[in-house]
Scaffold this active site. Structure first.
Site, PDB file in Angstrom:
ATOM      1  CB  SER A  67      -0.925  -0.276   1.437  1.00  0.00           C
ATOM      2  OG  SER A  67      -1.395   1.162   1.609  1.00  0.00           O
TER       3      SER A  67
ATOM      4  CE1 TYR B 186      -3.909  -2.814   5.533  1.00  0.00           C
ATOM      5  CE2 TYR B 186      -3.584  -0.448   5.596  1.00  0.00           C
ATOM      6  CZ  TYR B 186      -3.930  -1.685   5.160  1.00  0.00           C
ATOM      7  OH  TYR B 186      -3.567  -1.630   3.691  1.00  0.00           O
TER       8      TYR B 186
ATOM      9  CE  LYS C  72      -1.651  -4.646   3.363  1.00  0.00           C
ATOM     10  NZ  LYS C  72      -1.587  -5.748   2.975  1.00  0.00           N
TER      11      LYS C  72
HETATM   12  C1  UD1 Z   1      -7.084   4.377   4.161  1.00  0.00           C
HETATM   13  C2  UD1 Z   1      -5.996   3.994   4.795  1.00  0.00           C
HETATM   14  C3  UD1 Z   1      -4.820   3.292   4.066  1.00  0.00           C
HETATM   15  C4  UD1 Z   1      -5.432   1.856   3.326  1.00  0.00           C
HETATM   16  C5  UD1 Z   1      -6.690   2.463   2.461  1.00  0.00           C
HETATM   17  C6  UD1 Z   1      -7.651   1.359   1.774  1.00  0.00           C
HETATM   18  C7  UD1 Z   1      -5.619   5.460   6.558  1.00  0.00           C
HETATM   19  C8  UD1 Z   1      -4.840   6.830   7.008  1.00  0.00           C
HETATM   20  N1  UD1 Z   1      -5.274   5.226   5.394  1.00  0.00           N
HETATM   21  O1  UD1 Z   1      -6.665   5.334   3.076  1.00  0.00           O
HETATM   22  O2  UD1 Z   1      -3.987   2.712   4.683  1.00  0.00           O
HETATM   23  O3  UD1 Z   1      -4.500   1.162   2.520  1.00  0.00           O
HETATM   24  O4  UD1 Z   1      -7.688   3.272   3.406  1.00  0.00           O
HETATM   25  O5  UD1 Z   1      -8.418   1.733   0.760  1.00  0.00           O
HETATM   26  O6  UD1 Z   1      -6.807   5.345   7.081  1.00  0.00           O
HETATM   27  N2  UD1 Z   1     -12.914  10.502   3.802  1.00  0.00           N
HETATM   28  C9  UD1 Z   1     -13.957  11.503   3.924  1.00  0.00           C
HETATM   29  N3  UD1 Z   1     -15.290  10.977   4.689  1.00  0.00           N
HETATM   30  C10 UD1 Z   1     -15.481   9.636   4.819  1.00  0.00           C
HETATM   31  C11 UD1 Z   1     -14.588   8.710   4.397  1.00  0.00           C
HETATM   32  C12 UD1 Z   1     -13.073   9.390   3.696  1.00  0.00           C
HETATM   33  O7  UD1 Z   1     -13.892  12.702   3.795  1.00  0.00           O
HETATM   34  O8  UD1 Z   1     -16.282   9.344   5.184  1.00  0.00           O
HETATM   35  C13 UD1 Z   1     -11.709  11.180   3.208  1.00  0.00           C
HETATM   36  C14 UD1 Z   1     -10.619  10.861   4.001  1.00  0.00           C
HETATM   37  O9  UD1 Z   1     -10.185  12.027   4.910  1.00  0.00           O
HETATM   38  C15 UD1 Z   1      -9.500  11.093   2.933  1.00  0.00           C
HETATM   39  C16 UD1 Z   1     -10.309  10.225   1.435  1.00  0.00           C
HETATM   40  O10 UD1 Z   1     -11.606  10.651   1.945  1.00  0.00           O
HETATM   41  O11 UD1 Z   1      -8.996  12.072   2.598  1.00  0.00           O
HETATM   42  C17 UD1 Z   1      -9.995   9.021   1.365  1.00  0.00           C
HETATM   43  O12 UD1 Z   1     -10.288   8.189   2.459  1.00  0.00           O
HETATM   44  P1  UD1 Z   1     -10.213   6.679   2.531  1.00  0.00           P
HETATM   45  O13 UD1 Z   1     -10.965   6.109   1.456  1.00  0.00           O
HETATM   46  O14 UD1 Z   1     -10.474   6.033   3.858  1.00  0.00           O
HETATM   47  O15 UD1 Z   1      -8.741   6.182   2.139  1.00  0.00           O
HETATM   48  P2  UD1 Z   1      -7.280   6.645   2.753  1.00  0.00           P
HETATM   49  O16 UD1 Z   1      -7.599   7.519   3.898  1.00  0.00           O
HETATM   50  O17 UD1 Z   1      -6.698   7.381   1.498  1.00  0.00           O
END
Ligand code: UD1
Length: 342
Positions: free
Chosen positions: A127, A152, A156
Site C-alpha cells: 500500500s 495495519y 504492510k
Molecule cells: C485508507 C488507509 C490506507 C488504506 C486504504 C485502503 C488511513 C490513514 N489510510 O486510505 O492505509 O490502504 O484506506 O483503501 O486510514 N473521507 C471523507 N469522509 C469519509 C471517508 C473518507 O472525507 O467518510 C476522506 C478521507 O479523509 C481521505 C479520503 O476521503 O481524505 C480517502 O479516505 P479513505 O477512502 O479512507 O482512504 P485513505 O485514507 O486514503
C-alpha cells in the site's frame, strides 16, 4: 497446460477482480480464503463473468500445517498473489496483536511453504500507506518509509521487509510488491465489487451508501488543508485496472523478466483528486445530489499523496484506463445492484 496461480484472499475486493483478469488471460486460478471478511458466493460472480469457476479452498493461512499440506499437494503452483489480510485501519489500532499475528503469520507460513515446496514467485499486496506523507510529489518507489500511523500500515511495511529479506537470502524466491494507491469502483458487469461489512471507513463506499439512502450524510473530513480546495488529495484508481497490474506482475516473474529478485511498483493513475472533486464526479455520473457536511479533520489522515506510476508503466507495460468518472459510475452501478436483492 494452463499455469496455476494461487490467489489468497481471492474472494475479497481486489482478489476477486484479479481472479477475473487472470482467468481471462488463460491462467488456472485457485483461491485460498478463510471467508473471514468475504463471501463464498463471490465465486459465482467470477464464474458468471468468465465462464470458469475458480477452485476455492477454505482455510486460514495462519494454520501452518494446513498451509504446508496445501502446497505439498500443489507443487505445480507457478505464482502466489497474496491478498489475504486484515485491512481496517481503525480496528488495527484497537487490536494490534490480532493484526500483527494475522497479517504476518500468514505471510511467513506462505514463504516457508514456498521454500519447502520449490515455489518461486510471489506478488504481494502492499500500500502507498508505507510512504506516510511524502516530502516530494508525485511519490516514487525510492521514497523512504515513514513511521506507520497504524498497526495495519506497519504490517504492510514489515511484510515488505520480510519478503525482501527472504528474496535476498535465497535465489529461489522472487517477489514483487505492488503499492496500491486508492482502489475504487467495481467490475463493469456489476457482478462483483466491494462488500464492506458494517459502516464503511473508505470514501467511495460511504458515498454510494449515502446516495442509496443507507447513510444519512457523508462527512467530509476537513476542508482546511493546504490543498487547492482545502480537502485531502488521493490517487483513485479503478479496481479492474489494479487487477490487470497483478497479471502483468505474475507474467513478469514467470517469464523471468524481473530485473532483481525483489521489485516494487507504485500502482496509481499519477493524478491527485480531492475529496470534493470525487464527490462532484459521483454527483455528475449518478445524477444524485449527495448529502454531505464539512466536518473536522480525521485523525491520522495524510494531506496529499499521488503516485508516480512511470516505473510500472515502463516495466510492467501497465497503465490505468478508467477515468475518475468511469470509476464512480461503476461503483454506483454496483451499489444499486447489491441493494436490489436486500
Ligand atoms: C485508507 C488507509 C490506507 C488504506 C486504504 C485502503 C488511513 C490513514 N489510510 O486510505 O492505509 O490502504 O484506506 O483503501 O486510514 N473521507 C471523507 N469522509 C469519509 C471517508 C473518507 O472525507 O467518510 C476522506 C478521507 O479523509 C481521505 C479520503 O476521503 O481524505 C480517502 O479516505 P479513505 O477512502 O479512507 O482512504 P485513505 O485514507 O486514503
Amino acid at each position: 497446460m494452463k499455469k496455476k496461480i494461487v490467489v489468497t484472499g481471492g474472494t475479497g475486493y481486489i482478489g476477486s477482480h484479479t481472479s477475473v483478469e487472470l482467468i481471462e488471460e488463460g491462467y488456472d486460478v485457485v483461491i485460498i480464503d478463510n471467508l473471514y471478511n468475504s463471501e463464498a458466493v463471490v465465486v459465482d460472480g467470477i464464474e458468471k463473468i468468465t465462464g470458469v469457476r475458480p477452485f476455492l479452498e477454505v482455510f486460514d493461512l495462519c494454520d501452518r500445517n494446513r498451509t504446508d499440506l496445501f502446497f505439498k499437494n500443489n507443487k505445480d503452483v507457478a505464482a502466489i498473489i497474496h491478498f489475504a489480510a486484515f485491512k481496517a485501519v481503525g480496528e488495527s489500532v484497537s487490536k494490534p496483536l490480532e493484526y500483527y499475528r494475522n497479517n504476518l503469520d500468514s505471510l511467513m507460513n506462505l514463504l516457508v511453504a514456498m521454500q519447502t515446496n520449490g515455489i518461486s514467485n510471489m506478488v504481494f499486496s502492499s500500500s502507498c500507506t508505507v510512504y506516510g506523507q511524502p516530502a516530494k510529489l508525485p511519490v516514487t518507489e525510492d521514497a523512504p518509509f515513514q513511521t506507520a500511523l497504524s498497526p495495519y500500515g506497519n504490517t504492510k511495511q514489515i511484510g515488505e521487509e520480510i519478503i525482501r529479506d527472504t528474496t535476498f537470502s535465497t535465489e529461489k524466491i522472487k517477489a514483487i510488491s505492488l503499492r496500491y494507491f486508492n482502489p475504487i469502483g467495481a467490475h463493469p458487469s456489476a457482478l462483483i465489487g466491494e462488500l464492506p461489512r458494517g459502516v464503511p471507513e473508505n470514501l467511495v463506499p460511504y458515498i454510494t451508501q449515502t446516495a442509496i439512502g443507507l447513510r444519512d450524510e457523508l462527512r467530509v473530513f476537513g476542508t482546511d488543508y493546504d490543498t487547492p480546495d482545502g480537502s485531502c488529495i488521493r490517487d483513485y484508481l479503478h479496481v479492474s485496472d489494479l487487477a490487470k497490474a497483478h497479471v502483468a506482475a505474475v507474467k513478469r516473474l514467470i517469464d523471468k523478466k524481473n530485473r532483481k529478485n525483489y521489485e516494487v511498483f507504485n500502482l496509481g493513475t499519477g493524478k491527485g483528486v480531492s475529496v470534493l472533486e470525487a464527490i462532484h464526479s459521483f454527483e455528475k455520473v449518478s445524477g444524485v445530489k449527495l448529502k454531505y457536511k464539512i466536518k473536522g479533520r480525521r485523525q491520522g489522515d495524510i494531506v496529499k499523496i499521488w503516485a508516480d506510476p512511470s516505473l510500472a508503466n515502463r516495466e510492467l507495460g501497465w497503465e490505468t484506463v478508467y477515468s475518475l468518472d468511469d470509476c464512480m459510475k461503476s461503483a454506483w452501478e454496483w451499489e444499486k445492484q447489491i441493494r436490489k436483492h436486500n
